[in-house]
Structure formats: structure tokens, C-alpha cells
Design a protein around this motif. Sequence first.
Motif, PDB file in Angstrom:
ATOM      1  N   SER A 175      -0.369   9.770   0.919  1.00  0.00           N
ATOM      2  CA  SER A 175      -1.623   8.963   0.774  1.00  0.00           C
ATOM      3  C   SER A 175      -2.677   9.582   1.146  1.00  0.00           C
ATOM      4  CB  SER A 175      -1.404   7.483   1.306  1.00  0.00           C
ATOM      5  OG  SER A 175      -1.276   7.519   2.673  1.00  0.00           O
ATOM      6  N   GLU A 186       0.841  -1.377   0.131  1.00  0.00           N
ATOM      7  CA  GLU A 186      -0.002   0.016   0.065  1.00  0.00           C
ATOM      8  C   GLU A 186       0.791   1.361  -0.031  1.00  0.00           C
ATOM      9  OE1 GLU A 186      -2.919   1.052  -1.015  1.00  0.00           O
ATOM     10  OE2 GLU A 186      -3.813  -0.262   0.442  1.00  0.00           O
ATOM     11  N   ASN A 210      -2.517   4.860  -2.880  1.00  0.00           N
ATOM     12  CA  ASN A 210      -1.436   4.861  -3.700  1.00  0.00           C
ATOM     13  C   ASN A 210      -1.121   6.211  -4.130  1.00  0.00           C
ATOM     14  OD1 ASN A 210       0.095   2.103  -3.771  1.00  0.00           O
ATOM     15  ND2 ASN A 210      -2.309   1.731  -3.927  1.00  0.00           N
ATOM     16  N   TYR A 263       2.916   1.830  -2.487  1.00  0.00           N
ATOM     17  CA  TYR A 263       4.054   1.778  -3.216  1.00  0.00           C
ATOM     18  C   TYR A 263       3.802   1.277  -4.732  1.00  0.00           C
ATOM     19  CZ  TYR A 263       6.219   2.951   1.127  1.00  0.00           C
ATOM     20  OH  TYR A 263       6.982   3.549   2.117  1.00  0.00           O
TER      21      TYR A 263
END
Length: 363
Positions: A234, A185, A307, A187
Motif C-alpha cells: 500500500s 483498507e 488499496n 483489501y
Amino acid sequence: MDLPGTHNGEPGRRRGLRRRRALVAIVAALAVIGGGTWAAWGTLGPVVARFTESDDYEGTGTGAVDVRIASGDSGRTIGANLAEAGVVKSSSAFVAASRAQPKMAGIQPGTYRLKEHMSAAAAVSLLLDPAAKVTTRLTVPEGLTVKQVLALVEKTVGLPAADLEKALADPVALGLPAAANGNAEGYLFPATYSVNPGESAADVLKAMVTQANAELTNLGVPPERMHDVVVEASIAQKEARSAEDMAKVTRVLDNRIAIGMPLQLDSTVSYAVGATGKVTTTAAQRATDSPYNTYLHPGLPAGPISNPGADALRAALSPADGTWLYFVTVDLQTGETRFATTIAEHNANVALFQQYLKDHPEQ
């Protein structure tokens, strides 16, 4: 004593030398022009030696052969690969045919479905036909969660969900940085990817992680800050639409953390309960015991909640200057977000949002 013709010898030699120099200059100029043409299509090498008809097939070929063109492949390399695959008879024939078609300068990387034993001209023509490209174009928007990215890959590329989940279970193979703590999460970088036939689930996800690592490196994010930067990015990605507002959101996060004020973000609660499409939360959801519940737990959530793209990463790395402690999006259609320093200002902005919800009950 002069011999016959001696008085004209030196000038004659000079004229001959000038003619030879002129010829060399013309050849050199043609070589430069040719080199310029090739330079527009990567490094395609020097002028190709002449070839005979025996170096080329006739006709449009038969059957089907998939050939991959990689980024940076030269014309000679492509020709050699096509010849090895049995598509064209020789690299020299292909390069010569390519030179006759200026549009080949724009050939894109990918996998192309060609035929066996094609004439070089027919091969060039088919490479320029969009229908011949069998590479799948996968566009991952900003702000999706890992779960949403996997669903998108499954739908667009056709890779089984089980294969994608298995690939996620091997963070080392994916190339996840240490800051990710084995969690993808945050990346799986949002961008457009070319997926070629035969690529595995691990190949596709690794490409996203590789791009995320490259973006973080290009932005100069130090390893010790990477986790917090990606987490804040994020959140900013979910809470704001413009780069300017994202930088203000990350400033609010930092300002609250600095004074020990809980973040109280509905976006993190929505992530915790799996309701990522909602902009508001219920009292019951806000009472959920989760490390992502910023109503119950101080500081940043346990990890990223989406992301993020490059704008959000830049916002987390360099927040805007300001004393804001509150923000609320007052128009979900335009994305207009209001920022405030005092609770009174914030309450006035919240009233605008509540009115918006009354005017747009469908949201």
C-alpha cells in the motif's frame, strides 16, 4: 456352380460400405465444424435438434425483461433462461438463431434488458446491441483508500453511502482474511467490475475482497506475512508509479526497518490526517500522534494506507536488491523517483524536488 450376379456381390458390398463410410465422415466433419463454432462461445453443447415455427415467437416483443448472463453460461443455458423468462419461446430456437450470428461468440457476462415474446433472431440482435446491457462498469484505480473507493461506488453505481458503510461493518460477510483485523483498507482490490441491477453494497465490496484474496493466493503470500506484505504494498502504491520503482521502495522500507531507522513517510502521515491528495506534509501534521505516523513511531504503520494492485503486491513480496535508505520523487508529472544510499545523495535529490515545486507552484 455360380449363381447369377454372385461374382459382383462382394465388390458391390465394398462400394456400398465405402459410400456409407464417406457419408459418416462428412457428417463427422460437419459435427466438428459445428462444435468448433460453439466452442468459441463456451460449451454450447451438441448440434441442436430441428425445431418448427411453432417453437418461435414472431416480432420484436413488448415490455421489458432483465436477464442475467453469467460467466461460463452455454448457449443452451442462455436459451433456457430466456425461455423461462418469457423472452423467447424455446431454447432450441434461440440456439439456432445464435448459430446464424457469429458475433454471439463474443457475448459478455452481464444483465441485459430484453422484451417479452421476442423472436429468437430479434433476441439475438438485441443481445448484441450495447444499449441493451444494463450492467454498470465499475473501474477502481490502484492506490485509492477505502473512503475514496466508497465514494466512487456511490457515484458510479448509485449505492447509498450508508449501505456501503454498513457492509464494511461486517468483515466476516465480506470475506476479509484474518490478517486484515476487520479493516478493509488494502483489501478492496483495484480492477474493473461488472455490477448488475439489484446487487447490494455488500455484493459489490465482497467482489473486491474476493479478488484481493485470489491475488494474494496466486502470489503465494503466506498468512503470517499477509499483513506486512499488504501494508508495504500500500505504501509502494502511493510512493511510486512503475513496478521497478515500487520494488525499490519496498527495499528501502526493509533496509530502514532492519537497522531501526524510522520510515519517515509523508504518505503515511497524509493518511493519518486525511490529506491523501497531498505529496508533502507540514510540521504540525508530522507531529500528529497516530499509529500511522512513521515519523513518530518505528516500523510499519498500523495498517495499509491504500488499496494496492498486483505490481505493488509483487514488489512487497520480492523487493529489489539494493542498499538504498532514501528515495524522493523529483518530478510529479513523470513520476521520476531517485534512490540514494547516503544522506548527501539524498539531499541532492531533495534539492531537485524542491526546484520542481518552485517551477510548478500549482502542485
